[in-house]
Design a protein around this motif. Sequence first.
Motif, PDB file in Angstrom:
ATOM      1  N   VAL A  84       0.850  -1.186   0.000  1.00 58.92           N
ATOM      2  CA  VAL A  84       0.000   0.000   0.000  1.00 58.92           C
ATOM      3  C   VAL A  84       0.887   1.238   0.000  1.00 58.92           C
ATOM      4  CG1 VAL A  84      -1.732   1.292   1.302  1.00 58.92           C
ATOM      5  CG2 VAL A  84      -1.889  -1.198   1.134  1.00 58.92           C
ATOM      6  N   ASP A  85       1.937   1.228   0.829  1.00 55.72           N
ATOM      7  CA  ASP A  85       2.944   2.282   0.829  1.00 55.72           C
ATOM      8  C   ASP A  85       3.800   2.080  -0.417  1.00 55.72           C
ATOM      9  OD1 ASP A  85       5.047   4.012   1.211  1.00 55.72           O
ATOM     10  OD2 ASP A  85       5.675   3.187   3.124  1.00 55.72           O
ATOM     11  N   PRO A  86       3.798   3.009  -1.361  1.00 58.20           N
ATOM     12  CA  PRO A  86       4.513   2.792  -2.612  1.00 58.20           C
ATOM     13  C   PRO A  86       6.009   2.509  -2.444  1.00 58.20           C
ATOM     14  CG  PRO A  86       3.140   4.746  -2.757  1.00 58.20           C
ATOM     15  CD  PRO A  86       3.103   4.293  -1.343  1.00 58.20           C
ATOM     16  N   VAL A  87       6.596   2.927  -1.345  1.00 54.29           N
ATOM     17  CA  VAL A  87       8.040   2.803  -1.166  1.00 54.29           C
ATOM     18  C   VAL A  87       8.439   1.469  -0.532  1.00 54.29           C
ATOM     19  CG1 VAL A  87      10.032   3.897  -0.048  1.00 54.29           C
ATOM     20  CG2 VAL A  87       8.226   5.314  -0.990  1.00 54.29           C
ATOM     21  N   ALA A  88       7.579   0.879   0.276  1.00 58.32           N
ATOM     22  CA  ALA A  88       7.955  -0.295   1.072  1.00 58.32           C
ATOM     23  C   ALA A  88       8.414  -1.479   0.225  1.00 58.32           C
ATOM     24  CB  ALA A  88       6.782  -0.706   1.975  1.00 58.32           C
ATOM     25  N   ALA A  89       7.620  -1.871  -0.752  1.00 60.46           N
ATOM     26  CA  ALA A  89       7.978  -3.026  -1.580  1.00 60.46           C
ATOM     27  C   ALA A  89       9.242  -2.754  -2.381  1.00 60.46           C
ATOM     28  CB  ALA A  89       6.833  -3.392  -2.516  1.00 60.46           C
ATOM     29  N   ALA A  90       9.395  -1.532  -2.883  1.00 58.04           N
ATOM     30  CA  ALA A  90      10.577  -1.183  -3.666  1.00 58.04           C
ATOM     31  C   ALA A  90      11.834  -1.247  -2.809  1.00 58.04           C
ATOM     32  CB  ALA A  90      10.421   0.208  -4.274  1.00 58.04           C
ATOM     33  N   LYS A  91      11.770  -0.736  -1.578  1.00 60.61           N
ATOM     34  CA  LYS A  91      12.944  -0.756  -0.691  1.00 60.61           C
ATOM     35  C   LYS A  91      13.398  -2.180  -0.418  1.00 60.61           C
ATOM     36  CE  LYS A  91      12.841   3.525   1.809  1.00 60.61           C
ATOM     37  NZ  LYS A  91      13.163   4.175   3.031  1.00 60.61           N
ATOM     38  N   LYS A 121      14.521   1.690  -8.344  1.00 59.47           N
ATOM     39  CA  LYS A 121      15.634   2.015  -7.439  1.00 59.47           C
ATOM     40  C   LYS A 121      15.489   3.430  -6.884  1.00 59.47           C
ATOM     41  CE  LYS A 121      18.948  -1.225  -9.389  1.00 59.47           C
ATOM     42  NZ  LYS A 121      20.181  -1.417 -10.148  1.00 59.47           N
ATOM     43  N   ALA A 122      15.060   4.358  -7.719  1.00 57.63           N
ATOM     44  CA  ALA A 122      14.828   5.730  -7.248  1.00 57.63           C
ATOM     45  C   ALA A 122      13.695   5.767  -6.228  1.00 57.63           C
ATOM     46  CB  ALA A 122      14.513   6.647  -8.431  1.00 57.63           C
ATOM     47  N   LEU A 123      12.650   4.999  -6.469  1.00 56.74           N
ATOM     48  CA  LEU A 123      11.527   4.917  -5.533  1.00 56.74           C
ATOM     49  C   LEU A 123      11.989   4.365  -4.192  1.00 56.74           C
ATOM     50  CD1 LEU A 123       8.451   5.203  -5.114  1.00 56.74           C
ATOM     51  CD2 LEU A 123       8.214   2.885  -6.000  1.00 56.74           C
ATOM     52  N   ALA A 124      12.921   3.415  -4.225  1.00 52.33           N
ATOM     53  CA  ALA A 124      13.420   2.807  -2.991  1.00 52.33           C
ATOM     54  C   ALA A 124      14.210   3.783  -2.140  1.00 52.33           C
ATOM     55  CB  ALA A 124      14.278   1.586  -3.323  1.00 52.33           C
ATOM     56  N   THR A 125      14.758   4.840  -2.742  1.00 48.45           N
ATOM     57  CA  THR A 125      15.535   5.810  -1.963  1.00 48.45           C
ATOM     58  C   THR A 125      14.662   6.850  -1.277  1.00 48.45           C
ATOM     59  OG1 THR A 125      15.837   7.276  -3.864  1.00 48.45           O
ATOM     60  CG2 THR A 125      17.517   5.575  -3.518  1.00 48.45           C
ATOM     61  N   MET A 126      13.401   6.907  -1.636  1.00 47.17           N
ATOM     62  CA  MET A 126      12.495   7.886  -1.028  1.00 47.17           C
ATOM     63  C   MET A 126      12.102   7.445   0.375  1.00 47.17           C
ATOM     64  SD  MET A 126      10.068   8.695  -4.291  1.00 47.17           S
ATOM     65  CE  MET A 126       9.148   9.949  -3.421  1.00 47.17           C
ATOM     66  N   SER A 128       9.678   6.441   3.416  1.00 48.69           N
ATOM     67  CA  SER A 128       8.385   5.761   3.454  1.00 48.69           C
ATOM     68  C   SER A 128       7.322   6.682   4.055  1.00 48.69           C
ATOM     69  CB  SER A 128       8.482   4.477   4.283  1.00 48.69           C
ATOM     70  OG  SER A 128       8.688   4.807   5.645  1.00 48.69           O
ATOM     71  N   LEU A 129       6.071   6.257   4.003  1.00 50.13           N
ATOM     72  CA  LEU A 129       4.983   7.059   4.578  1.00 50.13           C
ATOM     73  C   LEU A 129       5.190   7.285   6.066  1.00 50.13           C
ATOM     74  CD1 LEU A 129       1.801   5.639   2.796  1.00 50.13           C
ATOM     75  CD2 LEU A 129       2.840   7.873   2.502  1.00 50.13           C
ATOM     76  N   ASP A 130       5.649   6.262   6.786  1.00 58.47           N
ATOM     77  CA  ASP A 130       5.874   6.413   8.223  1.00 58.47           C
ATOM     78  C   ASP A 130       6.984   7.424   8.503  1.00 58.47           C
ATOM     79  OD1 ASP A 130       3.881   4.647   8.876  1.00 58.47           O
ATOM     80  OD2 ASP A 130       5.226   2.916   9.014  1.00 58.47           O
ATOM     81  N   GLU A 131       8.053   7.397   7.700  1.00 56.29           N
ATOM     82  CA  GLU A 131       9.144   8.357   7.876  1.00 56.29           C
ATOM     83  C   GLU A 131       8.664   9.781   7.589  1.00 56.29           C
ATOM     84  OE1 GLU A 131      12.851   5.407   6.654  1.00 56.29           O
ATOM     85  OE2 GLU A 131      11.926   6.667   5.134  1.00 56.29           O
ATOM     86  N   LEU A 132       7.839   9.937   6.551  1.00 55.47           N
ATOM     87  CA  LEU A 132       7.297  11.263   6.246  1.00 55.47           C
ATOM     88  C   LEU A 132       6.377  11.755   7.353  1.00 55.47           C
ATOM     89  CD1 LEU A 132       6.547  10.946   2.430  1.00 55.47           C
ATOM     90  CD2 LEU A 132       8.316  12.321   3.515  1.00 55.47           C
ATOM     91  N   ARG A 133       5.564  10.863   7.884  1.00 55.49           N
ATOM     92  CA  ARG A 133       4.675  11.245   8.997  1.00 55.49           C
ATOM     93  C   ARG A 133       5.486  11.686  10.208  1.00 55.49           C
ATOM     94  NH1 ARG A 133       1.223   6.123   7.671  1.00 55.49           N
ATOM     95  NH2 ARG A 133      -0.325   7.031   6.298  1.00 55.49           N
ATOM     96  N   ALA A 134       6.563  10.967  10.503  1.00 54.83           N
ATOM     97  CA  ALA A 134       7.418  11.322  11.642  1.00 54.83           C
ATOM     98  C   ALA A 134       8.050  12.693  11.440  1.00 54.83           C
ATOM     99  CB  ALA A 134       8.501  10.265  11.837  1.00 54.83           C
ATOM    100  N   LYS A 135       8.483  12.994  10.220  1.00 51.63           N
ATOM    101  CA  LYS A 135       9.072  14.305   9.940  1.00 51.63           C
ATOM    102  C   LYS A 135       8.045  15.410  10.116  1.00 51.63           C
ATOM    103  CE  LYS A 135      12.749  12.827   6.850  1.00 51.63           C
ATOM    104  NZ  LYS A 135      13.313  12.923   5.501  1.00 51.63           N
ATOM    105  N   ILE A 136       6.828  15.179   9.636  1.00 49.45           N
ATOM    106  CA  ILE A 136       5.780  16.193   9.758  1.00 49.45           C
ATOM    107  C   ILE A 136       5.446  16.436  11.227  1.00 49.45           C
ATOM    108  CG2 ILE A 136       3.333  16.658   9.315  1.00 49.45           C
ATOM    109  CD1 ILE A 136       3.744  15.300   6.577  1.00 49.45           C
TER     110      ILE A 136
END
Length: 175
Positions: A84-91, A121-126, A128-136
């Motif tokens: 569901v998180d676009p970054v998780a599977a790519a990472k 690979k570029a998507l994997a470097t972004m 994740s949703l949880d990391e973005l939520r923590a930053k916000i």
Amino acid sequence: MDRAQKTELVAELNRTFAEVGAVIVTRNLGMTVAQSTKLRNAMREAGASYKVSKNKLAKIALDGTDYLSLGDMLTGPVGLATSVDPVAAAKVAVEFAKTNDKFEIVGGAMGATVLDVDGVKALATMPSLDELRAKIIGLLVAPATKLATITQAPAAQLARVLQAYADKDKEAADA
């Protein structure tokens, strides 16, 4: 596999494609059971899943979803990493591909946007949703923390000055 099982598998894959934020297509070049288990466990821990499916059934399941363009990538022994998180599977897929030469990334998609290997690979470097939520949350809490520190500073300075006068008076009284 009989017709009813195939129909159920196609329906399940179609539901999965409708719910996920990203699909990463990978090629399995003779991984062992232990390696596959390790990959599935890593995917599960990241909130993603990894499934090997018959290409023909997966292509049928792609109909009616945003991932219809993935049909061209489904050749040979492939696996589908979804999350569901676009970054998780790519990472997880990119990290696993670094350590296992029998596993390669073919491409993927985020909705209707098709990704090549470099895109995955570029998507994997972004983050994740949880990391973005923590930053916000950190950005929202920081001003309040600074405000509390600023409002406490004058009171602390005043307390130190009063303590210094009290210590000075005590020393004068003792002398």
